[in-house]
Design a protein around this motif. Structure first.
Motif, mmCIF file in Angstrom:
data_model
loop_
_atom_site.group_PDB
_atom_site.id
_atom_site.type_symbol
_atom_site.label_atom_id
_atom_site.label_comp_id
_atom_site.label_asym_id
_atom_site.label_seq_id
_atom_site.Cartn_x
_atom_site.Cartn_y
_atom_site.Cartn_z
ATOM 1 N N UNK A 178 0.831 -1.223 0.000
ATOM 2 C CA UNK A 178 0.000 0.000 0.000
ATOM 3 C C UNK A 178 0.860 1.265 0.000
ATOM 4 N N UNK A 179 1.869 1.258 -0.867
ATOM 5 C CA UNK A 179 2.715 2.434 -1.053
ATOM 6 C C UNK A 179 2.821 2.686 -2.548
ATOM 7 N N UNK A 180 3.477 3.785 -2.926
ATOM 8 C CA UNK A 180 3.604 4.118 -4.342
ATOM 9 C C UNK A 180 4.731 3.323 -4.997
ATOM 10 N N UNK A 181 4.643 3.201 -6.318
ATOM 11 C CA UNK A 181 5.690 2.534 -7.084
ATOM 12 C C UNK A 181 7.023 3.263 -6.887
ATOM 13 N N UNK A 182 6.960 4.586 -6.836
ATOM 14 C CA UNK A 182 8.167 5.380 -6.641
ATOM 15 C C UNK A 182 8.834 5.065 -5.297
ATOM 16 N N UNK A 183 8.020 4.874 -4.258
ATOM 17 C CA UNK A 183 8.566 4.561 -2.936
ATOM 18 C C UNK A 183 9.302 3.225 -2.956
ATOM 19 N N UNK A 184 8.707 2.235 -3.613
ATOM 20 C CA UNK A 184 9.354 0.922 -3.707
ATOM 21 C C UNK A 184 10.660 1.037 -4.484
ATOM 22 N N UNK A 185 10.637 1.794 -5.578
ATOM 23 C CA UNK A 185 11.843 1.984 -6.370
ATOM 24 C C UNK A 185 12.953 2.643 -5.572
ATOM 25 N N UNK A 186 12.576 3.616 -4.751
ATOM 26 C CA UNK A 186 13.565 4.306 -3.908
ATOM 27 C C UNK A 186 14.165 3.344 -2.895
ATOM 28 N N UNK A 187 13.303 2.518 -2.284
ATOM 29 C CA UNK A 187 13.803 1.524 -1.331
ATOM 30 C C UNK A 187 14.776 0.565 -2.013
ATOM 31 N N UNK A 188 14.427 0.157 -3.213
ATOM 32 C CA UNK A 188 15.295 -0.776 -3.940
ATOM 33 C C UNK A 188 16.659 -0.149 -4.184
ATOM 34 N N UNK A 189 16.686 1.097 -4.606
ATOM 35 C CA UNK A 189 17.959 1.779 -4.846
ATOM 36 C C UNK A 189 18.791 1.842 -3.565
#
Length: 217
Positions: A178-189
């Motif tokens: 339940x978060x944004x795609x951008x947030x997940x991408x940032x976590x991955x980085x």
């Protein structure tokens, strides 16, 4: 004497129900809940505060080890036993590092599980005889991969690492958490940068080594 309350968490329904049925025949214990989901395990444990949680280390979505880590961080009274088919050192080490009080192999007899339950509820630790040598060897060497030296992922980063290693896409993870795609991408980085990794293949190997996931879920 009031029966000691037990929560079971294992994504294999047959095994979970089998253990519950056997425990039901033991007058000193009472199963108060069963689940095959790591997140449900955490929610139920923190709400009901059982005397004991018996969990499988590798469950999809949120591993049993991560669930145990979250329970231990919020409730020091609940005892935790990992019931696993894995006897490799990193699985045993990961379970105890997460806060487990016992580690029982699934091939053991039910009598061994009862012994483990009674042992940890007496404020002692228990480990199956077949993997006791793992703890001794770990204490002697404590060798860990260079990628892990001084590195600590946050709770959310460990969760996302598990999901990526299990094949979920960025969008899938965003929907589950339940978060944004951008947030997940940032976590991955951030995860890749912290660990010095390049690509999902390396991240998956890290997750396997750390007990965040397994190839047989």
């Amino acid at each position: 004497m009031k029966p000691r309350s037990v929560l079971l968490a294992d994504d294999h329904v047959l095994l979970r129900e089998g253990i519950a049925a056997l425990i039901a025949q033991h007058p000193t214990f009472k199963v108060i809940g069963c689940t095959g989901d790591g997140r449900d395990c955490v929610r139920i444990a923190l709400r009901e505060q059982p005397d004991l949680v018996i969990f499988d280390c590798s469950m999809p979505g949120l591993s049993g080890i991560e669930a145990a880590r979250r329970i231990a961080a919020h409730d020091e009274q609940t005892k935790l036993i990992c019931v696993s088919m894995h006897e490799e050192p990193h699985w045993v080490r990961s379970a105890f590092d997460a806060g487990a009080h016992g580690y029982v192999l699934k091939r053991c007899a039910f009598a061994d599980l009862i012994e483990a339950m009674e042992t940890v509820l007496s404020s002692r630790y228990y480990v199956s005889r077949d993997v006791a040598h793992v703890l001794v060897d770990t204490c002697r060497t404590r060798v860990r991969p260079k990628v892990m030296d001084g590195i600590e992922l946050s709770t959310r980063e460990r969760e996302i690492t598990q999901l990526f290693s299990e094949g979920y896409s960025t969008r899938d993870i965003a929907e589950r958490l339940h978060v944004s795609v951008k947030t997940v991408g940032t976590h991955r980085e951030h995860i890749m940068l912290k660990l010095g990794l390049h690509g999902i293949a390396q991240l998956t190997r890290y997750a396997l080594r750390e007990g965040l996931t397994t190839l047989d879920i």
